[in-house]
Design a protein around this motif. Structure first.
Motif, short mmCIF file in Angstrom:
data_model
loop_
_atom_site.label_atom_id
_atom_site.label_comp_id
_atom_site.label_asym_id
_atom_site.label_seq_id
_atom_site.Cartn_x
_atom_site.Cartn_y
_atom_site.Cartn_z
N MET A 1 0.83 -1.18 0.00
CA MET A 1 0.00 0.00 0.00
C MET A 1 0.88 1.25 0.00
O MET A 1 0.93 1.97 -0.95
N GLY A 2 1.60 1.46 1.11
CA GLY A 2 2.45 2.64 1.20
C GLY A 2 3.91 2.37 0.90
O GLY A 2 4.72 3.29 0.89
N ASN A 3 4.26 1.10 0.67
CA ASN A 3 5.62 0.69 0.32
C ASN A 3 6.62 0.90 1.44
O ASN A 3 7.76 1.29 1.22
N ILE A 4 6.19 0.62 2.69
CA ILE A 4 7.13 0.72 3.80
C ILE A 4 7.18 -0.55 4.66
O ILE A 4 7.99 -0.62 5.59
N CYS A 5 6.36 -1.55 4.36
CA CYS A 5 6.37 -2.77 5.18
C CYS A 5 6.57 -4.01 4.32
O CYS A 5 7.69 -4.49 4.16
N ARG A 6 5.49 -4.53 3.75
CA ARG A 6 5.54 -5.81 3.06
C ARG A 6 6.34 -5.76 1.77
O ARG A 6 7.19 -6.63 1.52
N SER A 7 6.08 -4.80 0.92
CA SER A 7 6.74 -4.76 -0.39
C SER A 7 8.25 -4.57 -0.30
O SER A 7 9.00 -5.29 -0.95
N PRO A 8 8.73 -3.61 0.50
CA PRO A 8 10.19 -3.51 0.59
C PRO A 8 10.81 -4.74 1.27
O PRO A 8 11.94 -5.12 0.96
N THR A 9 10.05 -5.37 2.18
CA THR A 9 10.54 -6.60 2.78
C THR A 9 10.70 -7.67 1.71
O THR A 9 11.74 -8.35 1.63
N ALA A 10 9.70 -7.81 0.84
CA ALA A 10 9.79 -8.79 -0.25
C ALA A 10 10.93 -8.43 -1.20
O ALA A 10 11.65 -9.31 -1.67
N GLN A 11 11.11 -7.16 -1.49
CA GLN A 11 12.21 -6.73 -2.35
C GLN A 11 13.54 -7.14 -1.73
O GLN A 11 14.41 -7.70 -2.40
N GLY A 12 13.71 -6.88 -0.44
CA GLY A 12 14.95 -7.23 0.23
C GLY A 12 15.18 -8.74 0.29
O GLY A 12 16.30 -9.21 0.07
N VAL A 13 14.12 -9.48 0.58
CA VAL A 13 14.24 -10.95 0.65
C VAL A 13 14.61 -11.51 -0.72
O VAL A 13 15.53 -12.32 -0.84
N LEU A 14 13.90 -11.09 -1.76
CA LEU A 14 14.16 -11.61 -3.10
C LEU A 14 15.55 -11.22 -3.58
O LEU A 14 16.27 -12.03 -4.16
N ARG A 15 15.94 -10.00 -3.30
CA ARG A 15 17.29 -9.55 -3.66
C ARG A 15 18.34 -10.43 -2.97
O ARG A 15 19.29 -10.88 -3.61
N GLN A 16 18.15 -10.69 -1.67
CA GLN A 16 19.12 -11.51 -0.93
C GLN A 16 19.14 -12.94 -1.46
O GLN A 16 20.21 -13.55 -1.57
N LEU A 17 17.99 -13.48 -1.81
CA LEU A 17 17.94 -14.83 -2.38
C LEU A 17 18.72 -14.90 -3.69
O LEU A 17 19.45 -15.87 -3.94
N THR A 18 18.58 -13.88 -4.53
CA THR A 18 19.33 -13.89 -5.80
C THR A 18 20.82 -13.77 -5.56
O THR A 18 21.62 -14.40 -6.26
N ILE A 19 21.21 -12.98 -4.56
CA ILE A 19 22.63 -12.86 -4.22
C ILE A 19 23.15 -14.19 -3.71
O ILE A 19 24.22 -14.66 -4.12
N ASP A 20 22.39 -14.83 -2.83
CA ASP A 20 22.82 -16.11 -2.26
C ASP A 20 22.99 -17.18 -3.34
O ASP A 20 23.84 -18.06 -3.22
N ARG A 21 22.19 -17.09 -4.39
CA ARG A 21 22.26 -18.08 -5.47
C ARG A 21 23.20 -17.64 -6.60
O ARG A 21 23.39 -18.37 -7.57
N GLY A 22 23.75 -16.44 -6.49
CA GLY A 22 24.67 -15.94 -7.51
C GLY A 22 23.99 -15.57 -8.81
O GLY A 22 24.62 -15.61 -9.87
N VAL A 23 22.72 -15.19 -8.76
CA VAL A 23 21.98 -14.86 -9.98
C VAL A 23 21.43 -13.42 -9.96
O VAL A 23 20.54 -13.08 -10.73
N GLU A 24 21.99 -12.58 -9.08
CA GLU A 24 21.46 -11.23 -8.94
C GLU A 24 21.51 -10.42 -10.23
O GLU A 24 20.69 -9.53 -10.45
N ASP A 25 22.45 -10.73 -11.12
CA ASP A 25 22.56 -9.98 -12.38
C ASP A 25 21.45 -10.35 -13.37
O ASP A 25 21.28 -9.65 -14.38
N LEU A 26 20.72 -11.40 -13.10
CA LEU A 26 19.65 -11.83 -14.01
C LEU A 26 18.31 -11.14 -13.74
O LEU A 26 17.39 -11.28 -14.52
#
Length: 147
Positions: A1-26
């Motif tokens: 809704m306001g982009n301060i709770c769930r959505s940025p949390t999902a952005q951070g989680v997904l970003r970290q998952l891609t880093i952990d898997r070495g696919v962040e550039d994709l």
């Protein structure tokens, strides 16, 4: 809704998952709210605290509002609840509605459920929401990797 709770949390989680898997550039990962009342604000301190406890940094993220061009820019648009999904569908060209999904559609046991908004609850709500988001993002990334 306001982009301060769930959505940025999902952005951070997904970003970290891609880093952990070495696919962040994709992937290009972003978050935005359907409302405009927190534009430019950092994620809620409770969301940041819950994420930080799991080694996910949200501190550099800033709230923004969804723009019409986001629907052509991104391959997948994720909503946390039905209210936001409806708002996204109302904003998106009808030909791009197929890109809009609920995060928990990617989890068999939670399909059709919504990620609750923890904003007005206690601090424990942020941990519960983070559990749901981590599970949904792992499955989302697995599906995206198969494409």
């Amino acid at each position: 809704m306001g982009n301060i709770c769930r959505s940025p949390t999902a952005q951070g989680v997904l970003r970290q998952l891609t880093i952990d898997r070495g696919v962040e550039d994709l992937f290009e990962i972003d978050s935005a709210g359907t409302g405009d009342w927190h534009i430019g604000s950092a994620p809620d301190r409770r969301a940041q605290q819950a994420a930080r406890a799991r080694h996910i940094d949200l501190s550099t993220l800033r709230a923004r509002q969804v723009r019409v061009e986001d629907f052509s820019r991104f391959d997948t648009i994720i909503a946390m609840d039905c209210r936001n999904m409806t708002q996204l569908q109302n904003l998106a060209p009808e030909s791009l509605h197929h890109k809009i999904h609920l995060l928990l559609e990617y989890t068999a046991e939670s399909a059709g459920r919504e990620v609750p908004d923890p904003y007005y609850g206690g601090d424990n709500g942020f941990d519960a929401v983070l559990d749901l988001i981590e599970h949904g993002c792992e499955n989302l990334l697995n599906q995206l990797m198969r494409r």
